[in-house]
Design an enzyme around this catalytic site. Structure first.
Site, PDB file in Angstrom:
ATOM      1  N   ASP A   1     -27.542 -35.459   7.042  1.00 58.46           N
ATOM      2  CA  ASP A   1     -26.212 -35.798   6.541  1.00 58.46           C
ATOM      3  C   ASP A   1     -26.335 -36.912   5.350  1.00 58.46           C
ATOM      4  OD1 ASP A   1     -23.551 -36.456   6.850  1.00 58.46           O
ATOM      5  OD2 ASP A   1     -23.982 -37.885   8.425  1.00 58.46           O
TER       6      ASP A   1
ATOM      7  N   ASP B   1     -21.354 -35.301   0.532  1.00 58.99           N
ATOM      8  CA  ASP B   1     -21.588 -35.345   1.830  1.00 58.99           C
ATOM      9  C   ASP B   1     -21.935 -34.165   2.738  1.00 58.99           C
ATOM     10  OD1 ASP B   1     -21.953 -35.956   4.606  1.00 58.99           O
ATOM     11  OD2 ASP B   1     -19.806 -36.736   4.823  1.00 58.99           O
TER      12      ASP B   1
END
Length: 514
Positions: free
Chosen positions: A104, A300
């Protein structure tokens, strides 16, 4: 003749460099050969040869001369897809306990399940690790969907398909969670790769990648290839195919083709970038560029879809409806509550337009364009019945900024060059469908027709600054209220024993969630 001699001299010198180096590493050297003029945005990273600054036109090696890293060993070290996330196998503690960790780039804590949960198969048992050390601090993180809370500690980790040896890192042991672990996922934790500003409980908690760079001496860069394009977004298969590669410490040339284009990192919290415009079917949406960067625009890997500010999302949907060959979609398809189905084998991608995002280049007067074909944003999902293939819309509205998530990233090899404060994009070697590419990248384009700074002002990044700003506002409101009362309230009321209250119900981390 002179050119031929110079070429032989350069090759001999390079061979001598490798032969006399202090490392015994076996080098694999995929050469990048360019014909004609180099583009100013092209960068073939030479940091694996030496740590000093180099020109943009350089040779890229597939190994680190220190012997700590062989980038080829990291190829295909990820599993998963955009629907379930991309994860990396790790070993935590002594003796090592194997867990899968979600990659992440939109958060900064390394966190792992440390208690039973109905949606995970196993967890990290702190009591069984002789090297685990609790700090006695609690920690919690909220995401766009889901949250968790637990205990902050430290332990050693190793990565089977990563840098050699172990590193000692901060670990958040997840004890309770809501909406974080989901049915069908095959990961038990999350690897936050963003900056320390986002770390919880505060920025003093050193993130994983900072620890790796400091302890191993690796270059401060990592790169990511996500290969789930075309894979069912909600597949029920338990055996995941190789989902991609996380290259820690550099760039692996076999994972991309063509040129690398870089855009500056605007702020070092998320990987915040600056978007200049969007196009649907080669038609400019013609919105003020600040609307694309409203709140923030980030890259992201932990977000599944391309998320757009509401005004931008509405403009994109309208443009797709206007440009596509289909006019009768229900609103539910665009909002993600319904799927669209075709007869099995009848793919709908030819009916939809391309979608392009323009990013500011490192030369501020220029931009470059990353383009995704419908194969990336019209996403196949699990069959509803044997005779149908169904698809979902891979774009969603957002109330907290634009997010370049997996929907876009699956088309590109993305380089997070923290050392030079920039994010790079190149065509991914796995972004193909039926042998044809499903993403494009091109430039340079002029950027003189947009504002010099589309991202607006810098965000307040530290929680204590938010607290101070709220306190100052509250103090001003209180003083003004008192002055007003002194003017209009009878004297006998000015000495009321009823105490005043000031309550701030807003969360200091609302602008930190994805």
């Amino acid at each position: 003749m002179a050119n031929s001699f110079e070429m032989r001299l350069v090759l001999w010198a390079f061979w001598l460099y490798l032969s006399t180096g202090t490392s015994n590493t076996l080098y694999t050297i995929p050469l990048k050969i360019f014909v004609g003029k180099f583009n100013s945005s092209v960068n073939l990273d030479l940091s694996h040869l030496k740590r000093t600054e180099t020109s943009d036109n350089a040779l890229s090696l597939a190994s680190d001369p220190t012997g700590l890293v062989n980038f080829l060993d990291m190829v295909n070290n990820l599993n998963g897809d955009s629907g379930r996330g991309y994860y990396l196998e790790m070993s935590i503690g002594t003796p090592g306990q194997k867990v899968n960790i979600l990659v992440d780039t939109g958060s900064s804590n390394f966190a792992v399940a440390a208690a039973l949960h109905p949606y995970i198969t196993h967890y990290f048992n702190r009591a069984l690790s002789s090297t685990y050390l609790s700090t006695g601090r609690t920690v919690s993180v909220r995401y766009t969907q889901g949250n968790w809370a637990g205990e902050l500690g430290r332990d050693i980790i190793s990565i089977p398909q990563g840098p050699n040896g172990t590193i000692n890192i901060n670990i958040a042991a997840i004890l309770t969670s809501s909406g974080f672990f989901l049915p069908g996922v095959n990961w038990q934790g999350i690897l936050g790769l963003a900056y320390s500003t986002l770390a919880r409980p505060d920025g003093s908690v050193e993130p994983f990648f900072n620890s790796l760079v400091r302890q191993k001496g690796l270059p401060n860069v990592f790169s990511l290839q996500m290969c789930g394009a075309g894979i069912s977004a909600s597949s029920s298969s338990t055996a995941d195919p190789a989902g991609g590669s996380l290259i820690l410490g550099g760039i692996e040339p076999t994972l991309y083709k063509g040129s690398i284009w870089y855009t500056p990192i605007k702020e070092e919290w998320y990987y915040q970038v600056e978007i200049l415009k969007l196009e649907v079917g080669n038609q400019n949406l013609k919105l003020d560029c600040k609307e694309y960067n409203s709140d923030k625009a980030i890259v992201d890997s932990g977000t599944t879809l391309l998320r757009l500010p509401e005004n931008v999302f509405s403009a994109v949907v309208e443009a797709i409806i206007r440009t596509s060959l289909i006019r009768d979609f229900s609103e539910g398809f665009w909002m993600g509550t319904k799927v669209a189905c075709w007869l099995k084998g009848d793919t709908p991608w030819r009916l939809f337009p391309k979608m392009s995002i323009y990013l500011r280049a490192t030369n501020a007067s220029q931009s470059f364009r990353i383009t995704i074909l419908p194969q990336l944003y019209i996403q196949r999902i699990t069959d509803i019945d044997d005779g149908l293939d169904c698809y979902r819309f891979g774009v969603s509205p957002s109330t907290n900024g634009l997010v370049i998530g997996a929907t876009v990233m699956e088309g590109f090899y993305v380089i997070f060059d923290r050392a030079n404060k920039r994010v790079g994009f190149a065509l991914s070697t796995c972004a193909e469908s039926g042998g044809a590419p499903i993403a494009e990248i091109s430039g340079p384009f002029g950027a003189t027709d947009v504002a010099s700074d589309c991202a607006g002002g810098s965000p307040i990044q530290e929680p204590w600054l938010w607290a101070m700003s709220y306190a100052l506002v509250g103090t001003c409101v209180l003083v003004l209220t008192v002055l007003l009362l002194l003017l209009v309230v009878p004297c006998r009321c000015r000495h009321s024993n009823r105490p005043g209250e000031f309550t701030d119900e807003s969360s200091l981390v609302h602008n930190r969630i994805k």
